[in-house]
Design an enzyme around this catalytic site. Structure first.
Site, mmCIF file in Angstrom:
data_model
loop_
_atom_site.group_PDB
_atom_site.id
_atom_site.type_symbol
_atom_site.label_atom_id
_atom_site.label_comp_id
_atom_site.label_asym_id
_atom_site.label_seq_id
_atom_site.Cartn_x
_atom_site.Cartn_y
_atom_site.Cartn_z
ATOM 1 N N HIS A 230 42.776 18.963 -10.183
ATOM 2 C CA HIS A 230 41.774 19.715 -10.934
ATOM 3 C C HIS A 230 40.689 18.483 -10.546
ATOM 4 O O HIS A 230 39.170 19.030 -9.908
ATOM 5 C CB HIS A 230 41.567 19.927 -11.914
ATOM 6 N N ARG A 233 38.464 19.578 -7.238
ATOM 7 C CA ARG A 233 37.112 20.008 -7.757
ATOM 8 C C ARG A 233 35.958 19.596 -8.028
ATOM 9 O O ARG A 233 34.767 20.270 -7.935
ATOM 10 C CB ARG A 233 38.226 21.880 -8.358
#
Length: 308
Positions: A230, A233
């Site tokens: 993540h 991101r």
């Protein structure tokens, strides 16, 4: 399956809960029931509160994990059992807001340049250049890549919240995807997954494997910052913001339901920093990964003694 479990599933389906949310809620309620050895509908408010404290103090679970259990029990008690007056007795704790660590561009270059398979490299490149969530990455199909010159986008089908959206398709990523498709993909897979599971190509890559790609590359690149895939991101959003893309556009690309969720990246971007002329060419702006110096040649073998 017990009647209560079926009632809870039916209630979640009627409200349009995502399959993953349904599974999470059912697991949380089941664990609480097993802890007290009682059916969930017979649990008192004190028993529910005691289990939440058990998760925090004895099992050292994060506040977000404990809140998920509380939300699951709130849904069961208030929406399924119809006892809405008990909602205040199932508390949600304040979750500390911590900013995630963002990789530098040199660290990103080292990460993507680490030794790995072409499938893993393409997966990580797609994660960074598109900003997709892990579950969205795993469920991409070849038909979701729109490479028409006047489109150049990635279609996300039923992302978080059951919403379709579009994200960026960088020219560098498109070239890598084409190379990967020609080299590694078997067009006989049928399902058309962009990243099929290794053991069963009719299924897409599972999240654990995608997460493992990141951890292996991170360790190989010598990166010590915490966080999983993540992180890419977060890098996508932060670098776009630094490059001058407005917050509303980034929010749409990320699939955030509220602009306030995206606004935290304002605290992560470096003021006055510009990543380059193009705000969208994320991959092309990365420095080349450092090249390891070749090992010195071995010394010549010792000469054989002359015979007299």
């Amino acid at each position: 399956m017990t009647p209560l479990r079926q009632r809870m599933i039916d209630a979640m389906v009627l409200r349009g809960f995502a399959a993953r949310t349904q599974e999470t809620y059912l697991t949380a309620v089941g664990q609480l029931a097993r802890h007290h050895h009682r059916s969930p509908e017979l649990l008192s408010d004190e028993q529910i509160q005691g289990y939440l404290l058990h998760l925090l103090q004895e099992r050292h679970r994060s506040r977000s994990t404990v809140n998920i259990t509380a939300c699951a029990m709130r849904f069961l008690v208030c929406d399924v059992l119809g006892q809405a007056e008990r909602r205040p007795q199932i508390p949600l704790g304040h979750q500390p807001q911590r900013l995630p660590e963002v990789l530098s561009r040199a660290e990103l270059a080292a990460l993507l340049g680490a030794p790995m398979s072409m499938k893993a490299r393409t997966f990580l490149m797609t994660a960074y250049a598109s900003g997709l969530r892990l579950s969205e990455l795993c469920s991409l199909r070849g038909c979701d890549i729109d490479s028409a010159p006047d489109r150049m986008c990635i279609r996300v089908v039923q992302g978080k919240g059951g919403q379709d959206r579009y994200s960026l398709l960088d020219a560098g990523l498109l070239a890598q995807l084409r190379l990967y498709w020609r080299t590694c993909r078997s067009h006989a897979d049928g399902a058309g997954w962009l990243f099929p599971a290794r053991a069963n190509p009719s299924r897409h890559l599972d999240s654990a494997s995608g997460q493992r790609y990141y951890y292996v590359a991170r360790d190989a690149a010598g990166i010590t910052k915490l966080g999983g895939i993540h992180t890419l991101r977060h890098c996508f959003a932060t670098h776009l913001l630094e490059a001058g893309v407005d917050l509303h556009s980034i929010s749409k690309l990320l699939g955030h339901a509220q602009l306030s969720t995206t606004s935290r990246y304002l605290r992560m971007a470096r003021p006055g920093h510009s990543a380059g002329d193009s705000a969208l060419a994320l991959l092309s702006q990365l420095p080349k990964p450092p090249q390891l110096s070749p090992p010195p040649p071995p010394p010549p073998p010792p000469s054989a003694p002359a015979r007299h």
